[in-house]
Design an enzyme around this catalytic site. Structure first.
Site, PDB file in Angstrom:
ATOM      1  CG  LEU A  54      50.862   2.659  37.040  1.00 53.46           C
ATOM      2  CD1 LEU A  54      50.918   2.068  35.638  1.00 53.46           C
ATOM      3  CD2 LEU A  54      52.220   3.177  37.445  1.00 53.46           C
ATOM      4  CE  LYS A  73      56.026   2.299  35.960  1.00 50.52           C
ATOM      5  NZ  LYS A  73      55.637   3.673  36.168  1.00 50.52           N
ATOM      6  CE1 TYR A  97      56.452   4.060  32.034  1.00 45.66           C
ATOM      7  CE2 TYR A  97      58.186   4.126  33.678  1.00 45.66           C
ATOM      8  CZ  TYR A  97      57.004   4.621  33.171  1.00 45.66           C
ATOM      9  OH  TYR A  97      56.359   5.646  33.810  1.00 45.66           O
ATOM     10  CD  GLU A 152      47.802   7.685  37.683  1.00 50.77           C
ATOM     11  OE1 GLU A 152      48.502   6.982  38.419  1.00 50.77           O
ATOM     12  OE2 GLU A 152      47.561   7.396  36.498  1.00 50.77           O
TER      13      GLU A 152
HETATM   14  N1  PDD Z   1      56.174   6.367  37.916  1.00 48.19           N
HETATM   15  N2  PDD Z   1      51.143   6.779  38.530  1.00 48.19           N
HETATM   16  C1  PDD Z   1      51.935   7.090  37.499  1.00 48.19           C
HETATM   17  C2  PDD Z   1      51.317   7.734  36.296  1.00 48.19           C
HETATM   18  C3  PDD Z   1      53.317   6.813  37.563  1.00 48.19           C
HETATM   19  O1  PDD Z   1      54.103   7.104  36.509  1.00 48.19           O
HETATM   20  C4  PDD Z   1      53.863   6.229  38.735  1.00 48.19           C
HETATM   21  C5  PDD Z   1      55.323   5.904  38.882  1.00 48.19           C
HETATM   22  C6  PDD Z   1      52.986   5.922  39.796  1.00 48.19           C
HETATM   23  C7  PDD Z   1      53.478   5.252  41.063  1.00 48.19           C
HETATM   24  O2  PDD Z   1      53.762   3.886  40.813  1.00 48.19           O
HETATM   25  P1  PDD Z   1      54.841   3.093  41.683  1.00 48.19           P
HETATM   26  O3  PDD Z   1      54.450   3.252  43.129  1.00 48.19           O
HETATM   27  O4  PDD Z   1      54.708   1.700  41.232  1.00 48.19           O
HETATM   28  O5  PDD Z   1      56.176   3.720  41.379  1.00 48.19           O
HETATM   29  C8  PDD Z   1      51.634   6.205  39.657  1.00 48.19           C
HETATM   30  C9  PDD Z   1      57.574   6.017  37.875  1.00 48.19           C
HETATM   31  C10 PDD Z   1      58.285   6.112  39.187  1.00 48.19           C
HETATM   32  C11 PDD Z   1      58.240   6.767  36.744  1.00 48.19           C
HETATM   33  O6  PDD Z   1      57.596   6.902  35.721  1.00 48.19           O
HETATM   34  O7  PDD Z   1      59.403   7.172  36.880  1.00 48.19           O
END
Ligand code: PDD
Length: 281
Positions: free
Chosen positions: A199, A143, A32, A175
């Site tokens: 991620l 992801k 996703y 993270e």
């Molecule tokens: N999640 N690390 C993880 C495990 C994440 O699920 C996310 C973001 C990030 C930050 O990635 P980005 O800057 O590209 O949003 C880091 C999204 C927002 C979610 O699962 O809703």
């Protein structure tokens, strides 16, 4: 009612139905993206579509849409839904098939896109976070929709009154459950380097980019738990939460217990970047 996209059709959310045999439902076999939209413009779209491509390759699934088809579909979803600022969620699963772990020979992926209003978080007074051992798998750069460990980590944080769990593997910071982590040490922002254990966050990359442009010191380096505990500032970054200052870690104050000066500066740079996107003709 919200209009969503499912397998080539735009339809009301309540009419969007998939098979219970979908491998996304049965195995969590899918990937996703979450893409913010500001002023009806998809934020960092190329970067999100590239990460989607990487995730699909990571699970050996051929991208069901071309780049142009993705752009058109995502722009249509934004146009179909209310609000200048939106949060677009897209998901691709391997599709419906008789339950068997290995990939079925003939299978059509399921493609789903929805959008929610995006409320920009106000400048944060600071949040609490906890640390916990990272119990996730070793392909966190994908992801994947398979998020049970992340869900349990986040729930653990919320149950103790915190907003995020910072995940620790071999005494090092990886993270957050759904965010990337930065610390500030003597005016230098540090975030862990990209690896199979985190991620590659789009917000993380943008924070590094705006800091470099502004000549602010930032580095991609491993962070020990000891460094985390003695950091002057801790930030969490994600598409929906932007840059959140952590002022309490495991119930102890971070720095002076208030959002730090470097956070303030970088948060403003991030807002300026968004504003340019909104007003860019
Ligand atoms: N999640 N690390 C993880 C495990 C994440 O699920 C996310 C973001 C990030 C930050 O990635 P980005 O800057 O590209 O949003 C880091 C999204 C927002 C979610 O699962 O809703």
């Amino acid at each position: 009612m919200a209009i969503v996209y499912l397998n080539g059709e735009f339809l009301p959310l309540a009419d969007a139905k998939i098979s219970v045999l979908d491998r996304g439902f049965i195995f969590g076999d899918g990937v996703y993206e979450v893409i913010p939209v500001y002023g009806r413009r998809l934020f960092r779209l190329q970067e999100h579509l590239q990460r989607l491509e990487n995730s699909l390759q990571g699970i050996k699934l051929v991208n069901p849409l071309t780049h142009a088809q993705w752009v058109e579909t995502l722009q249509s979803i934004v146009a179909h839904n209310p609000g200048e600022d939106q949060s677009v969620y897209l998901q691709v699963t391997r599709g419906p098939a008789k339950r068997e772990h290995n990939f079925p020979a003939k299978i059509v992926p399921t493609v789903f896109v929805m959008s929610d209003p995006l409320l920009t978080p106000p400048p944060s007074p600071g949040v609490s976070a906890i640390t916990c051992p990272d119990t996730r798998w070793q392909r966190c750069e994908i992801k994947a929709i398979t998020l049970l460990a992340n869900v349990l980590h986040r729930q653990q944080a919320v149950e103790t009154g915190a907003v995020e769990a910072i995940l620790i593997r071999d005494d090092h910071v990886m993270e957050g459950a759904a965010s990337n982590v930065f610390i500030v040490q003597r005016n230098v922002a540090i975030t862990p380097p990209k690896s199979q254990f985190i991620l590659p966050g789009i917000t993380r990359d943008l924070v590094l980019e705006v800091m470099q442009v502004a000549n602010l010191a930032c580095r991609e380096e491993h962070i020990t738990i000891a460094q985390l505990r003695t950091a002057d500032e801790i930030w969490l970054t994600s598409s929906t939460r932007e840059i959140l200052p952590v002022i309490r870690l495991d119930k102890r104050l971070v720095g002076r217990g208030q959002p730090g000066p470097l956070w303030q500066q970088v948060w403003q740079l991030y807002q300026d970047y968004k504003q340019r996107l909104r007003t860019y003709a």
